[in-house]
Write a protein that holds these residues in place. Structure first.
Motif, PDB file in Angstrom:
ATOM      1  N   PRO A  53      26.027  52.344  38.133  1.00 22.82           N
ATOM      2  CA  PRO A  53      26.539  52.430  39.512  1.00 22.82           C
ATOM      3  C   PRO A  53      28.036  52.185  39.557  1.00 22.82           C
ATOM      4  CG  PRO A  53      24.866  50.691  39.324  1.00 22.82           C
ATOM      5  CD  PRO A  53      25.107  51.239  37.958  1.00 22.82           C
ATOM      6  N   ARG A  54      28.650  52.727  40.579  1.00 22.90           N
ATOM      7  CA  ARG A  54      30.067  52.488  40.841  1.00 22.90           C
ATOM      8  C   ARG A  54      30.131  51.340  41.838  1.00 22.90           C
ATOM      9  NH1 ARG A  54      34.959  55.730  41.484  1.00 22.90           N
ATOM     10  NH2 ARG A  54      36.114  54.815  43.186  1.00 22.90           N
ATOM     11  N   TRP A  55      30.653  50.206  41.407  1.00 27.48           N
ATOM     12  CA  TRP A  55      30.711  49.023  42.245  1.00 27.48           C
ATOM     13  C   TRP A  55      32.016  49.027  43.023  1.00 27.48           C
ATOM     14  CZ3 TRP A  55      26.234  46.649  42.555  1.00 27.48           C
ATOM     15  CH2 TRP A  55      25.340  46.794  41.514  1.00 27.48           C
ATOM     16  N   GLY A  56      31.909  48.878  44.312  1.00 24.44           N
ATOM     17  CA  GLY A  56      33.093  48.855  45.172  1.00 24.44           C
ATOM     18  C   GLY A  56      33.848  47.553  45.029  1.00 24.44           C
ATOM     19  N   SER A  91      31.845  48.169  36.195  1.00 27.62           N
ATOM     20  CA  SER A  91      33.152  48.679  36.602  1.00 27.62           C
ATOM     21  C   SER A  91      33.304  48.463  38.101  1.00 27.62           C
ATOM     22  CB  SER A  91      33.274  50.172  36.301  1.00 27.62           C
ATOM     23  OG  SER A  91      33.401  50.385  34.924  1.00 27.62           O
ATOM     24  N   PHE A  92      34.358  47.738  38.478  1.00 23.12           N
ATOM     25  CA  PHE A  92      34.641  47.458  39.874  1.00 23.12           C
ATOM     26  C   PHE A  92      35.824  48.317  40.303  1.00 23.12           C
ATOM     27  CE2 PHE A  92      32.677  43.686  38.077  1.00 23.12           C
ATOM     28  CZ  PHE A  92      31.667  43.437  38.990  1.00 23.12           C
ATOM     29  N   PHE A  93      35.675  49.049  41.411  1.00 26.20           N
ATOM     30  CA  PHE A  93      36.708  49.958  41.891  1.00 26.20           C
ATOM     31  C   PHE A  93      37.320  49.426  43.177  1.00 26.20           C
ATOM     32  CE2 PHE A  93      34.302  52.514  39.037  1.00 26.20           C
ATOM     33  CZ  PHE A  93      35.223  53.386  38.489  1.00 26.20           C
ATOM     34  N   TYR A  94      38.642  49.449  43.208  1.00 25.12           N
ATOM     35  CA  TYR A  94      39.411  49.009  44.362  1.00 25.12           C
ATOM     36  C   TYR A  94      40.219  50.215  44.823  1.00 25.12           C
ATOM     37  CZ  TYR A  94      37.910  44.429  42.885  1.00 25.12           C
ATOM     38  OH  TYR A  94      37.128  43.362  42.538  1.00 25.12           O
ATOM     39  N   ASN A  97      30.844  27.591  40.614  1.00 29.27           N
ATOM     40  CA  ASN A  97      30.492  27.706  39.195  1.00 29.27           C
ATOM     41  C   ASN A  97      29.149  28.393  39.007  1.00 29.27           C
ATOM     42  OD1 ASN A  97      32.696  26.621  37.674  1.00 29.27           O
ATOM     43  ND2 ASN A  97      32.168  24.596  38.498  1.00 29.27           N
ATOM     44  N   LEU A  98      28.193  28.092  39.875  1.00 32.24           N
ATOM     45  CA  LEU A  98      26.885  28.730  39.810  1.00 32.24           C
ATOM     46  C   LEU A  98      27.009  30.234  40.105  1.00 32.24           C
ATOM     47  CD1 LEU A  98      23.867  28.370  39.394  1.00 32.24           C
ATOM     48  CD2 LEU A  98      23.667  27.830  41.824  1.00 32.24           C
ATOM     49  N   PHE A  99      27.817  30.574  41.116  1.00 32.34           N
ATOM     50  CA  PHE A  99      28.050  31.987  41.432  1.00 32.34           C
ATOM     51  C   PHE A  99      28.633  32.710  40.223  1.00 32.34           C
ATOM     52  CE2 PHE A  99      31.167  35.220  42.749  1.00 32.34           C
ATOM     53  CZ  PHE A  99      30.297  36.153  43.302  1.00 32.34           C
ATOM     54  N   GLN A 100      29.668  32.139  39.589  1.00 28.44           N
ATOM     55  CA  GLN A 100      30.278  32.809  38.440  1.00 28.44           C
ATOM     56  C   GLN A 100      29.296  32.910  37.275  1.00 28.44           C
ATOM     57  OE1 GLN A 100      34.265  31.691  37.409  1.00 28.44           O
ATOM     58  NE2 GLN A 100      34.216  32.847  35.492  1.00 28.44           N
ATOM     59  N   LYS A 101      28.495  31.894  37.057  1.00 30.92           N
ATOM     60  CA  LYS A 101      27.502  31.927  35.971  1.00 30.92           C
ATOM     61  C   LYS A 101      26.494  33.059  36.216  1.00 30.92           C
ATOM     62  CE  LYS A 101      24.326  28.956  33.465  1.00 30.92           C
ATOM     63  NZ  LYS A 101      23.718  27.635  33.356  1.00 30.92           N
ATOM     64  N   ASP A 102      26.008  33.185  37.450  1.00 34.75           N
ATOM     65  CA  ASP A 102      25.079  34.262  37.794  1.00 34.75           C
ATOM     66  C   ASP A 102      25.744  35.630  37.641  1.00 34.75           C
ATOM     67  OD1 ASP A 102      23.104  32.434  38.364  1.00 34.75           O
ATOM     68  OD2 ASP A 102      23.266  32.623  40.544  1.00 34.75           O
ATOM     69  N   LEU A 103      26.975  35.734  38.099  1.00 30.93           N
ATOM     70  CA  LEU A 103      27.725  36.986  37.997  1.00 30.93           C
ATOM     71  C   LEU A 103      27.903  37.389  36.536  1.00 30.93           C
ATOM     72  CD1 LEU A 103      29.224  39.151  39.615  1.00 30.93           C
ATOM     73  CD2 LEU A 103      31.252  37.695  39.533  1.00 30.93           C
ATOM     74  N   GLU A 104      28.256  36.437  35.687  1.00 27.78           N
ATOM     75  CA  GLU A 104      28.428  36.714  34.259  1.00 27.78           C
ATOM     76  C   GLU A 104      27.125  37.159  33.610  1.00 27.78           C
ATOM     77  OE1 GLU A 104      30.262  33.024  33.094  1.00 27.78           O
ATOM     78  OE2 GLU A 104      32.277  33.817  33.435  1.00 27.78           O
ATOM     79  N   ALA A 105      25.997  36.655  34.068  1.00 26.62           N
ATOM     80  CA  ALA A 105      24.700  37.089  33.537  1.00 26.62           C
ATOM     81  C   ALA A 105      24.396  38.529  33.952  1.00 26.62           C
ATOM     82  CB  ALA A 105      23.589  36.147  34.009  1.00 26.62           C
ATOM     83  N   ILE A 106      24.742  38.876  35.183  1.00 31.10           N
ATOM     84  CA  ILE A 106      24.467  40.223  35.697  1.00 31.10           C
ATOM     85  C   ILE A 106      25.315  41.272  35.001  1.00 31.10           C
ATOM     86  CG2 ILE A 106      24.706  41.699  37.745  1.00 31.10           C
ATOM     87  CD1 ILE A 106      23.947  39.176  39.406  1.00 31.10           C
ATOM     88  N   ILE A 107      26.591  41.008  34.792  1.00 32.82           N
ATOM     89  CA  ILE A 107      27.488  42.031  34.253  1.00 32.82           C
ATOM     90  C   ILE A 107      27.274  42.321  32.775  1.00 32.82           C
ATOM     91  CG2 ILE A 107      29.279  41.665  35.985  1.00 32.82           C
ATOM     92  CD1 ILE A 107      30.793  40.221  33.594  1.00 32.82           C
ATOM     93  N   THR A 108      26.467  41.530  32.100  1.00 28.53           N
ATOM     94  CA  THR A 108      26.171  41.809  30.692  1.00 28.53           C
ATOM     95  C   THR A 108      24.965  42.726  30.538  1.00 28.53           C
ATOM     96  OG1 THR A 108      24.837  39.805  30.509  1.00 28.53           O
ATOM     97  CG2 THR A 108      27.163  39.631  29.877  1.00 28.53           C
ATOM     98  N   ASP A 109      24.280  43.015  31.640  1.00 30.13           N
ATOM     99  CA  ASP A 109      23.101  43.877  31.618  1.00 30.13           C
ATOM    100  C   ASP A 109      23.533  45.346  31.696  1.00 30.13           C
ATOM    101  OD1 ASP A 109      20.733  45.290  32.138  1.00 30.13           O
ATOM    102  OD2 ASP A 109      19.913  43.678  33.370  1.00 30.13           O
ATOM    103  N   ALA A 110      23.053  46.158  30.779  1.00 33.16           N
ATOM    104  CA  ALA A 110      23.411  47.584  30.745  1.00 33.16           C
ATOM    105  C   ALA A 110      23.011  48.312  32.029  1.00 33.16           C
ATOM    106  CB  ALA A 110      22.777  48.259  29.534  1.00 33.16           C
TER     107      ALA A 110
END
Length: 182
Positions: free
Chosen positions: A32-35, A164-167, A14-27
């Motif tokens: 970058p192109r995220w792998g 944007s995450f690219f697979y 839950n902490l990981f997802q909370k941190d991730l959600e905070a990061i992805i809202t930042d312009a």
């Protein structure tokens, strides 16, 4: 696994997802192109019945291409399975599948190996709102080819807020999927 260990693991997730959600809202993460990230696993498939299937080697990648024979005007359906390892659902802005001609795909990989929207012959979209739940999720793309050519289902892009995450298909476990449109 004991109850306290399970609880600590859930708290970390839950902490990981909370941190991730905070990061992805930042312009700042939009450029970058995220792998591929392991919290979302993707797998492509072709769901349409095709006229046949062959396998060919792609020596420039040291990978196999499962090439499906189709005809101009066929209604094609592609499946995308996403296995989310996040503890809660997420709402993403869009999911895109990049179809690249086989010739262009080889040029891209000999150049730098990064498929961009400019390289794509066609970009298939699933538009928002899209909810990805924890565990297995299934989505579909459709396409009706109107030209003769060979194509590769090259890359999946998941747009989540600003990131944007690219697979890339070349990095996925299963054989790559190609189309031979006649």
């Amino acid at each position: 696994v004991s109850f306290p260990e399970t609880r600590r693991r859930k708290n970390k997730e839950n902490l990981f997802q909370k941190d991730l959600e905070a990061i992805i809202t930042d312009a700042a993460v939009s450029e970058p192109r995220w792998g591929a990230f392991p919290f979302l696993e993707t797998e492509l498939s072709i769901e349409s019945k095709t006229a046949g299937k062959t396998s060919e080697a792609l020596p420039f990648l040291r990978r196999k291409l499962a090439k499906h024979l189709c005809f101009v005007g066929d209604e094609l359906k592609f499946g995308l399975n996403i296995n989310s390892h996040l503890p809660r659902h997420i709402s993403v802005n869009g999911i895109r599948l990049y179809l690249v001609t086989a010739e262009k795909y080889e040029l891209v990989y000999r150049r730098n190996g990064i498929v961009t929207e400019d390289d794509a012959f066609r970009v298939l979209n699933i538009n928002s709102p899209i909810v990805i739940k924890p565990g297995k999720n299934h989505y579909s793309f459709t396409w009706q080819p109107m030209t003769y050519n060979s194509y590769v289902l090259a890359s999946v892009e998941i747009q989540w807020k600003e990131a944007s995450f690219f697979y890339d298909s070349a990095l996925l476990r299963k054989p790559m999927i190609g189309l031979d449109i006649q």
